[in-house]
Write a protein that holds these residues in place. Structure first.
Motif, mmCIF file in Angstrom:
data_model
loop_
_atom_site.group_PDB
_atom_site.id
_atom_site.type_symbol
_atom_site.label_atom_id
_atom_site.label_comp_id
_atom_site.label_asym_id
_atom_site.label_seq_id
_atom_site.Cartn_x
_atom_site.Cartn_y
_atom_site.Cartn_z
ATOM 1 N N GLN A 26 0.849 -1.196 0.000
ATOM 2 C CA GLN A 26 0.000 0.000 0.000
ATOM 3 C C GLN A 26 0.881 1.241 0.000
ATOM 4 O OE1 GLN A 26 -2.336 0.298 3.556
ATOM 5 N NE2 GLN A 26 -0.612 -0.046 4.905
ATOM 6 N N ALA A 27 0.353 2.330 -0.504
ATOM 7 C CA ALA A 27 1.066 3.601 -0.486
ATOM 8 C C ALA A 27 1.155 4.087 0.958
ATOM 9 C CB ALA A 27 0.344 4.632 -1.354
ATOM 10 N N LEU A 28 2.340 4.585 1.318
ATOM 11 C CA LEU A 28 2.570 5.025 2.695
ATOM 12 C C LEU A 28 3.284 6.368 2.722
ATOM 13 C CD1 LEU A 28 3.913 1.666 4.194
ATOM 14 C CD2 LEU A 28 1.665 2.677 4.615
ATOM 15 N N THR A 29 3.062 7.097 3.794
ATOM 16 C CA THR A 29 3.799 8.347 4.031
ATOM 17 C C THR A 29 5.164 7.997 4.601
ATOM 18 O OG1 THR A 29 3.018 8.576 6.298
ATOM 19 C CG2 THR A 29 1.649 9.584 4.551
ATOM 20 N N PRO A 30 6.114 8.926 4.535
ATOM 21 C CA PRO A 30 7.421 8.662 5.155
ATOM 22 C C PRO A 30 7.311 8.352 6.650
ATOM 23 C CG PRO A 30 7.560 10.557 3.716
ATOM 24 C CD PRO A 30 6.108 10.182 3.792
ATOM 25 N N GLY A 63 -3.052 16.209 -0.575
ATOM 26 C CA GLY A 63 -3.173 17.252 0.440
ATOM 27 C C GLY A 63 -1.791 17.660 0.905
ATOM 28 N N ARG A 64 -1.579 17.609 2.203
ATOM 29 C CA ARG A 64 -0.275 17.978 2.766
ATOM 30 C C ARG A 64 0.679 16.791 2.853
ATOM 31 N NH1 ARG A 64 -1.649 21.997 7.722
ATOM 32 N NH2 ARG A 64 0.540 22.497 7.492
ATOM 33 N N GLU A 65 0.185 15.619 2.586
ATOM 34 C CA GLU A 65 0.983 14.403 2.724
ATOM 35 C C GLU A 65 1.532 13.936 1.374
ATOM 36 O OE1 GLU A 65 1.871 12.815 5.428
ATOM 37 O OE2 GLU A 65 0.568 13.761 6.912
#
Length: 108
Positions: A26-30, A63-65
């Motif tokens: 899955q796509a993930l944030t840092p 958005g901001r992520e």
């Protein structure tokens, strides 16, 4: 022409291989990626940067992520390199299976 890092050097690092495995699902944030490791976020960000430069990861702003996900096209160099070896091992296993079947039929 844009030069990029060597993909094989990138996947030589076990942390980067683990990151690839994480974002393949899955796509993930840092931050979400870093939560899986005992390293600083800065260290993980450097690994992510290398993987992105090698085109193994894509990034998408939401958005901001920023979300990172596996770039299957970036894995093509790796797959192309491994393919002849896969065929070699398939052939060897098929020969071994044939020998074993032949041996079993003789021992019955």
């Amino acid at each position: 022409m844009k030069l990029r890092r060597d993909v094989f050097q990138a996947i030589a690092d076990p942390t980067r291989r683990a990151i690839i495995s994480l974002v393949a699902l899955q796509a993930l944030t840092p931050t979400a990626i870093a939560a899986n490791f005992d390293y600083s976020r800065q260290t993980i960000s450097k690994h992510i940067q290398i993987l992105t430069e090698c085109e193994l990861l894509n990034q998408e702003q939401n958005g901001r992520e920023i979300y990172y996900q596996l770039n299957p096209e970036g894995m093509k160099d790796i797959a192309d390199f491994i393919e002849p070896f896969r065929k070699l091992w398939d052939d060897r296993f098929n020969k071994l299976e044939s020998i074993m079947k032949n041996h079993q039929s003789k021992t019955k």
